[in-house]
Design a protein around this motif. Sequence first.
Motif, short mmCIF file in Angstrom:
data_model
loop_
_atom_site.label_atom_id
_atom_site.label_comp_id
_atom_site.label_asym_id
_atom_site.label_seq_id
_atom_site.Cartn_x
_atom_site.Cartn_y
_atom_site.Cartn_z
N GLY A 160 -7.43 -1.61 7.47
CA GLY A 160 -6.18 -1.60 7.18
C GLY A 160 -5.41 -2.67 7.90
O GLY A 160 -5.78 -3.32 8.99
N GLN A 161 -4.20 -3.09 7.52
CA GLN A 161 -3.27 -4.14 8.01
C GLN A 161 -1.74 -3.42 7.72
O GLN A 161 -1.45 -3.49 6.64
CB GLN A 161 -3.62 -5.58 7.39
CG GLN A 161 -2.76 -6.45 8.01
CD GLN A 161 -2.80 -7.79 7.43
OE1 GLN A 161 -1.80 -8.29 6.70
NE2 GLN A 161 -3.86 -8.48 7.50
N ILE A 162 -1.05 -3.46 8.74
CA ILE A 162 0.25 -2.92 8.80
C ILE A 162 1.12 -3.81 9.64
O ILE A 162 0.70 -4.32 10.54
CB ILE A 162 0.20 -1.48 9.44
CG1 ILE A 162 -0.43 -0.64 8.75
CG2 ILE A 162 1.61 -1.07 9.64
CD1 ILE A 162 -0.68 0.91 9.32
N PHE A 218 5.62 -2.04 7.01
CA PHE A 218 5.03 -2.31 5.77
C PHE A 218 3.41 -2.10 5.66
O PHE A 218 2.98 -2.56 6.56
CB PHE A 218 5.12 -3.82 5.31
CG PHE A 218 6.63 -3.80 5.24
CD1 PHE A 218 7.28 -4.20 3.88
CD2 PHE A 218 7.23 -4.43 6.39
CE1 PHE A 218 8.72 -4.17 3.79
CE2 PHE A 218 8.67 -4.77 6.20
CZ PHE A 218 9.45 -4.57 4.94
N VAL A 219 3.02 -1.38 4.71
CA VAL A 219 1.40 -1.13 4.64
C VAL A 219 1.04 -2.25 3.75
O VAL A 219 1.00 -2.22 2.60
CB VAL A 219 1.01 0.18 4.09
CG1 VAL A 219 -0.61 0.45 4.01
CG2 VAL A 219 1.56 1.43 4.94
N ARG A 220 0.46 -3.29 4.32
CA ARG A 220 -0.10 -4.48 3.34
C ARG A 220 -1.37 -4.19 2.73
O ARG A 220 -1.52 -4.66 1.77
CB ARG A 220 -0.07 -5.50 4.60
CG ARG A 220 1.09 -5.95 5.16
CD ARG A 220 2.17 -6.57 4.09
NE ARG A 220 3.55 -7.12 4.72
CZ ARG A 220 4.73 -7.27 3.99
NH1 ARG A 220 4.55 -6.81 2.62
NH2 ARG A 220 5.67 -7.69 4.73
N ILE A 233 -9.16 6.99 -0.16
CA ILE A 233 -7.97 7.09 0.43
C ILE A 233 -6.94 6.07 -0.19
O ILE A 233 -7.25 4.74 0.03
CB ILE A 233 -7.49 7.62 1.79
CG1 ILE A 233 -6.12 7.66 2.27
CG2 ILE A 233 -8.22 6.25 2.73
CD1 ILE A 233 -5.87 8.11 3.69
N GLN A 234 -5.71 6.50 -0.82
CA GLN A 234 -4.75 5.30 -1.05
C GLN A 234 -3.51 5.27 -0.16
O GLN A 234 -2.91 6.37 -0.28
CB GLN A 234 -4.43 5.25 -2.47
CG GLN A 234 -5.75 5.25 -3.37
CD GLN A 234 -5.39 5.32 -5.00
OE1 GLN A 234 -3.97 5.06 -5.37
NE2 GLN A 234 -5.90 5.88 -5.82
N LEU A 235 -3.34 4.30 0.51
CA LEU A 235 -2.08 4.37 1.42
C LEU A 235 -1.19 3.07 0.94
O LEU A 235 -1.79 1.88 1.32
CB LEU A 235 -2.44 4.59 2.79
CG LEU A 235 -1.22 4.57 3.84
CD1 LEU A 235 -0.59 5.78 3.68
CD2 LEU A 235 -1.47 4.51 5.15
N THR A 236 -0.15 3.14 0.58
CA THR A 236 0.56 2.09 0.16
C THR A 236 2.25 2.12 0.30
O THR A 236 2.82 3.31 0.77
CB THR A 236 0.57 1.56 -1.23
OG1 THR A 236 1.09 2.80 -2.09
CG2 THR A 236 -0.90 1.47 -1.64
N ILE A 277 6.41 5.45 1.86
CA ILE A 277 4.98 5.28 1.92
C ILE A 277 4.27 6.42 1.19
O ILE A 277 4.59 7.65 1.11
CB ILE A 277 4.57 5.46 3.23
CG1 ILE A 277 5.25 4.13 4.21
CG2 ILE A 277 2.91 5.39 3.63
CD1 ILE A 277 4.88 4.27 5.77
N HIS A 278 3.13 5.85 0.25
CA HIS A 278 2.59 6.97 -0.41
C HIS A 278 1.26 7.26 -0.06
O HIS A 278 0.43 6.15 0.31
CB HIS A 278 2.47 6.26 -1.86
CG HIS A 278 3.91 6.07 -2.79
ND1 HIS A 278 4.63 6.88 -3.53
CD2 HIS A 278 4.56 5.13 -2.29
CE1 HIS A 278 5.75 6.25 -3.91
NE2 HIS A 278 5.83 5.16 -3.36
N LEU A 279 0.94 8.49 -0.03
CA LEU A 279 -0.66 8.83 0.37
C LEU A 279 -1.20 9.59 -0.98
O LEU A 279 -0.67 10.47 -1.32
CB LEU A 279 -0.49 9.50 1.52
CG LEU A 279 -1.86 10.24 2.19
CD1 LEU A 279 -2.87 9.18 2.32
CD2 LEU A 279 -1.83 11.17 3.02
#
Length: 469
Positions: A327-329, A337-339, A362-365, A384-386
């Motif tokens: 992950g990169q935030i 921002f969830v990059r 898992i999808q995190l955006t 933020i969507h999970l």
Amino acid sequence: MCSSDLNDETNTPEKRASLQNVVQALSPLEGSTTGDATLQGTPDKPEVGLHWENIPLSLNSYPLTITKGQGKLTREYASFPALSFQTEDGTLEIQAPTIAYAGDLNVDITAVDVNLGFLKQWLTPKATTNNSPKSQEKRSFQDWLRDQGLTEVSGKGTLAISLRGKTTAPEIEQASLNLSQFQLSKILTGGNKETLFGIDKLDFNDISLREGVIRSDSVALRYQDTVLRGNVEIAGFQWTAPFLPPDSRLKASVRLVPRSDDEQNLQSLSRFLPNLLSKESVGRLLASGSIEGTLEDPFAEVSGRIDLTAPRLQIRNISTGLTDVEGQIELSKGSIFVRSFKGKTRIFKENEYAKKNLGSAIQLTGSLPLGLSQEAEPSTQDAIHLKIKSLVFDETPLPGADSGAARGKADLDLQVVGTLKEPTIRGSVTFSETQFALPGEFAALTSTEAKPATRSEEHTSELQSHSDL
């Protein structure tokens, strides 16, 4: 002679202000002093020699003793070659060979290996009628520590300060503050100790105060293999109350960098935060951040970045976690921002259910305002969507309980809106093939697994939850 000394032309307002500042600084001290004063010198250059035995005093009800010593007062300066304050937790040494009234200042202050247990009295909430915002923030922090069960503060501290400049406006030429083996703990039933927060070392080095700017260019926090480094600067210091006005400018930065390219520092972080991460977590975390604002609004501008690679990421006391995490935030312009973020869910148990159900992606955006600045407002558009399809879980016992069980699958489609500080979670969770038992509903079996009491083939729950962090 005394009347002449007090009224001659050398007794300037600046000198009287210097003495008044000394008296004000010592005003919290309570007790009685005894000693001898010897007048010597000439009428033009009188000197008063001071000699005293041990003097018991108290500072805000904290007992201390000025040990036996001597000093000298003249019409131009005061001199205390060795002034020692002893307490049950350690000794503070002050060397002040020259303190010229409205003139040059030469003072060195040291305290070595002071027992930090005395900090508990400042971390324990007390009844007060002071309802200022700062007082309320302090009580909130103290109440949080009490709710966590704080019963013990331990560690050692060393302080060194070199004061120079003028008595009317002293400057810190060089200073350092070093804490070691600092722990906030609670004592469990049976006498065992549980650490709420702990560090090996916290160093503030290269501290200076010049022209109203306090700066430390070398801040380091160490816990085993984990090292946080940074710097801090506060502009607006003054030698009259309030010493740091609310509009004093603040700048600070911090960075967390593993010591080597292959270091897996998540295990160190799990020991640094024992109530958050499981000690079984494995991975590599790189983080950096900076803030700029005022003491009243320190998070007016926030920037930073977090890079995470984790073969295993698990919260303490929860069997269901993540694997293959990358992950990169980013933090910028008052938002998070969830990059990029990817990983898979997994049950970290050695049982047949866990082996047959390997979890899912898992999808995190998305992005979300931090909500840390006083001027920050919740966003009606950012979120933020999970999303997780077929999250497999097996929690026996239930987290935070001694019994209970939950096993099954769930589809998550959640949104976090508002701000990160005050988030609102909404969306849906659909359970299927789920077995659930409340704590105390079942008896312990001979095996390590509990037998659930209820079953649900499929059930969808709509969520709307608000939290103030």
